[in-house]
Design a protein around this motif. Structure first.
Motif, PDB file in Angstrom:
ATOM      1  N   PRO A  95      22.866  43.290  62.561  1.00 48.74           N
ATOM      2  CA  PRO A  95      21.828  42.258  62.426  1.00 48.74           C
ATOM      3  C   PRO A  95      21.483  41.929  60.978  1.00 48.74           C
ATOM      4  O   PRO A  95      21.130  40.803  60.661  1.00 48.74           O
ATOM      5  CB  PRO A  95      20.615  42.846  63.141  1.00 48.74           C
ATOM      6  CG  PRO A  95      21.098  44.015  63.891  1.00 48.74           C
ATOM      7  CD  PRO A  95      22.411  44.431  63.318  1.00 48.74           C
ATOM      8  N   THR A  96      21.610  42.877  60.067  1.00 48.92           N
ATOM      9  CA  THR A  96      21.261  42.611  58.670  1.00 48.92           C
ATOM     10  C   THR A  96      22.335  41.779  57.973  1.00 48.92           C
ATOM     11  O   THR A  96      22.073  41.180  56.940  1.00 48.92           O
ATOM     12  CB  THR A  96      21.066  43.929  57.894  1.00 48.92           C
ATOM     13  OG1 THR A  96      22.266  44.703  58.007  1.00 48.92           O
ATOM     14  CG2 THR A  96      19.901  44.717  58.447  1.00 48.92           C
ATOM     15  N   LYS A  97      23.546  41.727  58.518  1.00 47.47           N
ATOM     16  CA  LYS A  97      24.629  40.959  57.918  1.00 47.47           C
ATOM     17  C   LYS A  97      24.896  39.647  58.658  1.00 47.47           C
ATOM     18  O   LYS A  97      25.736  38.866  58.238  1.00 47.47           O
ATOM     19  CB  LYS A  97      25.917  41.780  57.925  1.00 47.47           C
ATOM     20  CG  LYS A  97      25.858  43.020  57.078  1.00 47.47           C
ATOM     21  CD  LYS A  97      27.172  43.749  57.142  1.00 47.47           C
ATOM     22  CE  LYS A  97      27.153  45.023  56.343  1.00 47.47           C
ATOM     23  NZ  LYS A  97      28.440  45.732  56.447  1.00 47.47           N
ATOM     24  N   SER A  98      24.224  39.411  59.764  1.00 53.12           N
ATOM     25  CA  SER A  98      24.484  38.237  60.595  1.00 53.12           C
ATOM     26  C   SER A  98      23.604  37.064  60.193  1.00 53.12           C
ATOM     27  O   SER A  98      22.444  37.241  59.834  1.00 53.12           O
ATOM     28  CB  SER A  98      24.231  38.566  62.068  1.00 53.12           C
ATOM     29  OG  SER A  98      25.090  39.591  62.492  1.00 53.12           O
ATOM     30  N   LEU A 114      17.436  32.158  66.891  1.00 55.50           N
ATOM     31  CA  LEU A 114      18.202  33.131  67.652  1.00 55.50           C
ATOM     32  C   LEU A 114      17.749  34.534  67.281  1.00 55.50           C
ATOM     33  O   LEU A 114      17.374  34.792  66.133  1.00 55.50           O
ATOM     34  CB  LEU A 114      19.695  32.980  67.348  1.00 55.50           C
ATOM     35  CG  LEU A 114      20.325  31.661  67.740  1.00 55.50           C
ATOM     36  CD1 LEU A 114      21.795  31.637  67.328  1.00 55.50           C
ATOM     37  CD2 LEU A 114      20.206  31.416  69.226  1.00 55.50           C
ATOM     38  N   PHE A 115      17.801  35.436  68.242  1.00 54.54           N
ATOM     39  CA  PHE A 115      17.335  36.804  68.031  1.00 54.54           C
ATOM     40  C   PHE A 115      18.423  37.798  68.409  1.00 54.54           C
ATOM     41  O   PHE A 115      19.188  37.565  69.342  1.00 54.54           O
ATOM     42  CB  PHE A 115      16.085  37.079  68.873  1.00 54.54           C
ATOM     43  CG  PHE A 115      14.894  36.288  68.436  1.00 54.54           C
ATOM     44  CD1 PHE A 115      14.006  36.809  67.511  1.00 54.54           C
ATOM     45  CD2 PHE A 115      14.662  35.025  68.933  1.00 54.54           C
ATOM     46  CE1 PHE A 115      12.913  36.079  67.092  1.00 54.54           C
ATOM     47  CE2 PHE A 115      13.572  34.286  68.528  1.00 54.54           C
ATOM     48  CZ  PHE A 115      12.691  34.816  67.604  1.00 54.54           C
ATOM     49  N   MET A 116      18.492  38.897  67.660  1.00 53.32           N
ATOM     50  CA  MET A 116      19.376  40.007  67.963  1.00 53.32           C
ATOM     51  C   MET A 116      18.551  41.282  67.835  1.00 53.32           C
ATOM     52  O   MET A 116      17.982  41.558  66.773  1.00 53.32           O
ATOM     53  CB  MET A 116      20.555  40.046  66.988  1.00 53.32           C
ATOM     54  CG  MET A 116      21.543  41.158  67.275  1.00 53.32           C
ATOM     55  SD  MET A 116      22.849  41.338  66.027  1.00 53.32           S
ATOM     56  CE  MET A 116      23.501  39.705  65.896  1.00 53.32           C
ATOM     57  N   ASN A 117      18.467  42.039  68.909  1.00 54.41           N
ATOM     58  CA  ASN A 117      17.659  43.270  68.919  1.00 54.41           C
ATOM     59  C   ASN A 117      16.223  42.997  68.482  1.00 54.41           C
ATOM     60  O   ASN A 117      15.656  43.718  67.670  1.00 54.41           O
ATOM     61  CB  ASN A 117      18.278  44.344  68.019  1.00 54.41           C
ATOM     62  CG  ASN A 117      19.659  44.739  68.483  1.00 54.41           C
ATOM     63  OD1 ASN A 117      19.966  44.649  69.674  1.00 54.41           O
ATOM     64  ND2 ASN A 117      20.497  45.161  67.562  1.00 54.41           N
ATOM     65  N   PRO A 147      18.631  34.841  60.556  1.00 54.19           N
ATOM     66  CA  PRO A 147      18.331  33.740  59.643  1.00 54.19           C
ATOM     67  C   PRO A 147      19.274  32.557  59.856  1.00 54.19           C
ATOM     68  O   PRO A 147      20.473  32.734  60.066  1.00 54.19           O
ATOM     69  CB  PRO A 147      18.531  34.335  58.258  1.00 54.19           C
ATOM     70  CG  PRO A 147      18.853  35.757  58.425  1.00 54.19           C
ATOM     71  CD  PRO A 147      19.041  36.049  59.855  1.00 54.19           C
ATOM     72  N   SER A 148      18.727  31.362  59.800  1.00 53.72           N
ATOM     73  CA  SER A 148      19.511  30.138  59.898  1.00 53.72           C
ATOM     74  C   SER A 148      19.844  29.670  58.486  1.00 53.72           C
ATOM     75  O   SER A 148      18.955  29.514  57.657  1.00 53.72           O
ATOM     76  CB  SER A 148      18.715  29.066  60.640  1.00 53.72           C
ATOM     77  OG  SER A 148      19.484  27.902  60.776  1.00 53.72           O
ATOM     78  N   VAL A 149      21.145  29.489  58.205  1.00 56.11           N
ATOM     79  CA  VAL A 149      21.603  29.082  56.880  1.00 56.11           C
ATOM     80  C   VAL A 149      22.492  27.853  57.006  1.00 56.11           C
ATOM     81  O   VAL A 149      22.935  27.496  58.096  1.00 56.11           O
ATOM     82  CB  VAL A 149      22.376  30.222  56.171  1.00 56.11           C
ATOM     83  CG1 VAL A 149      21.474  31.419  55.942  1.00 56.11           C
ATOM     84  CG2 VAL A 149      23.609  30.626  56.957  1.00 56.11           C
TER      85      VAL A 149
END
Length: 64
Positions: free
Chosen positions: A8-11, A28-31, A36-38
């Protein structure tokens, strides 16, 4: 199925639209953490952006 471990920290999330108008992207959410949207990210050495035209420009500029 493939047992990938997602980081999640790299996505990041790139909202790609086939329309010329910029739409509002849904978070969007993970766990339970928001991804972040880029507008630009690098995947396997290739620059990915929110449109095909920007993809081409960014990759050509990077290679030159």
């Amino acid at each position: 199925m493939e047992r990938y471990l997602l980081q999640p920290t790299k996505s990041v999330h790139i909202h790609v639209s086939h329309q010329r108008k910029k739409g509002v992207s849904t978070p969007l959410f993970m766990n339970n953490d928001e991804i972040p949207s880029v507008q630009r990210a690098i995947h396997l050495g290739v620059i990915r952006t929110d449109s095909m035209l920007n993809n081409q420009k960014a990759n050509v500029d990077e290679k030159i």
